[in-house]
Design a protein around this motif. Structure first.
Motif, short mmCIF file in Angstrom:
data_model
loop_
_atom_site.label_atom_id
_atom_site.label_comp_id
_atom_site.label_asym_id
_atom_site.label_seq_id
_atom_site.Cartn_x
_atom_site.Cartn_y
_atom_site.Cartn_z
N LYS A 7 0.18 1.54 5.91
CA LYS A 7 -0.26 2.52 4.92
C LYS A 7 -1.22 1.90 3.91
O LYS A 7 -2.08 2.60 3.36
N HIS A 44 8.99 -3.18 -0.63
CA HIS A 44 8.48 -3.29 0.73
C HIS A 44 7.02 -2.91 0.71
O HIS A 44 6.66 -1.80 0.30
N LEU A 66 1.32 -1.10 14.89
CA LEU A 66 2.65 -1.59 14.48
C LEU A 66 3.08 -2.79 15.31
O LEU A 66 3.68 -3.74 14.78
N MET A 111 6.65 -7.83 3.67
CA MET A 111 6.37 -6.96 4.82
C MET A 111 7.39 -7.13 5.94
O MET A 111 7.48 -6.28 6.83
N ASN A 133 3.98 -1.90 2.81
CA ASN A 133 3.71 -1.34 4.13
C ASN A 133 2.27 -1.65 4.53
O ASN A 133 1.34 -1.02 4.02
#
Length: 439
Positions: free
Chosen positions: A56, A51, A400, A329, A53
């Motif tokens: 981050k 995954h 997000l 993602m 991110n």
């Protein structure tokens, strides 16, 4: 996934793509769909082997997408037909300015009244998704410097310019969110982010492209010709132009595209000049043993064409890696109705309407207008702007939300445009051939 597993996955994909180009050319879909499918399979949507991110790793992803877009913009610029004619460039200029602005406004309105975002976030989201992509749209873009197809020229030129013309709207959205200084009544934004950054970016790019064209031509035409490394010259031009432009607070994407255009246009003009003065005698070795033209390409060599040999493999590699990451993602929960509705509104309403309004009065035939309205491919450029905004302090909850919306739009663009591009372009060319035959 470990580093070894990553090398294995990418290596297998590269081998498969390298061994099956003929099959892929006949396939009814683009290579990007394969990369996305593999990313979805090994990512959290299916096997969950890895995954990525984006929140981050936003700094890393910003750098990767930045490099990919720069290489693609340069490749697009050096393929532009010559000579430059404003009558032909008017259509893509209108698309990159008028249609771009309308798309941002429509997307922002949808984001505010349907998705419930504040106006600053809505304008930012519209700016992220408005520019068409120069990386993923290779099937509808100019294929080589001699390509004269009007549709491919329009889409390529638009993608080359609107990756830079979207920047003022990105900064406006950030300004309304309190993350960028836009001044009283937006005057600083108008003067600096619109007029200065745009004009300076274009000027720096043109001057640098013309200068490199003259320098390389002079070295090649000297009595003792120099052998040049065109791929290094192309990459060097990208680096210098982009670095200088960003340091001067101008739009580097615009600068790189216009540097490539100016390089190509100037080299073709200089190529029409005689290689040596008529009173300069040829070396004895050359007169005694004439070299066939086929074995002496240096006389006709240009930085623009020579650098394409290096840039196009980099484009394909960056497409593979970044689309693979897009699949890595996405979660199954990312596919919300809001994100899908946003994508459908962009593809079916905002893009076609903005193209129709932007091209009013241009005399562009309806076949080209309709195809241009559909093939507004979204991709790596949108990811770059999103990461750029996150790096400028976008609050995590809003970041997000925008990540989810942007990734779904990009993924759906890869799917719907990747499936429709070959049949629709084939139909477009057949109809064009039929019209020529009838007349």
């Amino acid at each position: 996934m470990t580093n070894a597993q990553w090398f294995l996955l990418v290596g297998v994909l590269l081998l498969v793509m390298g061994l099956t180009p003929t099959l892929l050319k006949r396939a009814p879909f683009t290579a990007a769909i394969i990369y996305l499918a593999v990313g979805l399979l090994v990512g959290p949507s299916a096997l969950n082997l890895f995954h990525f991110n984006p929140l981050k790793e936003s700094a890393l992803l910003e750098a990767l997408t930045e490099v990919a877009v720069l290489i693609s913009l340069f490749s697009a610029g050096v393929k532009m037909p010559a000579p430059f004619k404003f009558t032909r460039w008017r259509t893509p200029i209108l698309l990159a300015t008028v249609s771009m602005s309308i798309t941002v406004a429509m997307m922002a309105t949808f984001a505010v009244y349907v998705l419930g975002l504040p106006w600053g976030a809505g304008i930012l989201l519209g700016a992220i998704l408005a520019p068409t992509d120069p990386v993923l749209a290779t099937d509808v873009q100019i294929r080589h410097p001699g390509d004269r197809d009007q549709l491919r020229f329009t889409l390529t030129c638009e993608a080359g310019m609107n990756d830079g013309s979207a920047f003022p709207f990105v900064m406006l959205g950030l300004g309304l969110l309190g993350l960028h200084e836009i001044g009283d009544f937006g005057m600083r934004w108008v003067l600096i982010d619109v007029f200065w950054a745009t004009g300076a970016g274009i000027a720096i790019g043109v001057l640098a492209g013309v200068a490199l064209a003259h320098l390389s031509s002079k070295l090649r035409r000297s009595l003792e010709p120099h052998r040049l490394l065109d791929d290094f010259l192309g990459l060097g031009l990208i680096g210098i132009v982009y670095g200088v432009t960003v340091m001067l607070n101008a739009w580097g994407f615009l600068a790189v595209f216009f540097a490539a255009v100016a390089l190509r246009q100037t080299e073709l003009k200089l190529a029409k000049m005689p290689a040596l003065p008529l009173d300069v005698p040829q070396p004895i070795e050359t007169c005694a043993t004439p070299i066939p033209a086929s074995t002496a390409p240096e006389a006709l060599a240009t930085v623009s064409e020579g650098s394409l040999v290096f840039k196009e493999p980099l484009e394909r590699l960056s497409e593979l890696v970044l689309v693979l990451l897009v699949g890595g993602m996405l979660f199954l929960t990312s596919w919300s109705w809001q994100a899908v509705a946003l994508a459908m509104f962009l593809f079916l309403v905002a893009r076609p309407v903005s193209v129709f309004i932007g091209l009013l009065g241009t005399g562009t035939v309806w076949r080209i207008r309709s195809m241009t309205g559909w093939f507004g491919v979204r991709g790596i450029g949108s990811l770059y702007y999103l990461m750029f905004a996150i790096q400028h302090g976008l609050p995590e909850p809003l970041a997000l939300r925008l990540i989810e919306l942007t990734l779904i739009v990009v993924a759906l663009s890869i799917l719907v445009h990747g499936i429709s591009v070959k049949p629709l372009m084939g139909y477009f060319w057949r109809r064009g051939a039929e019209r020529v035959t009838e007349h």
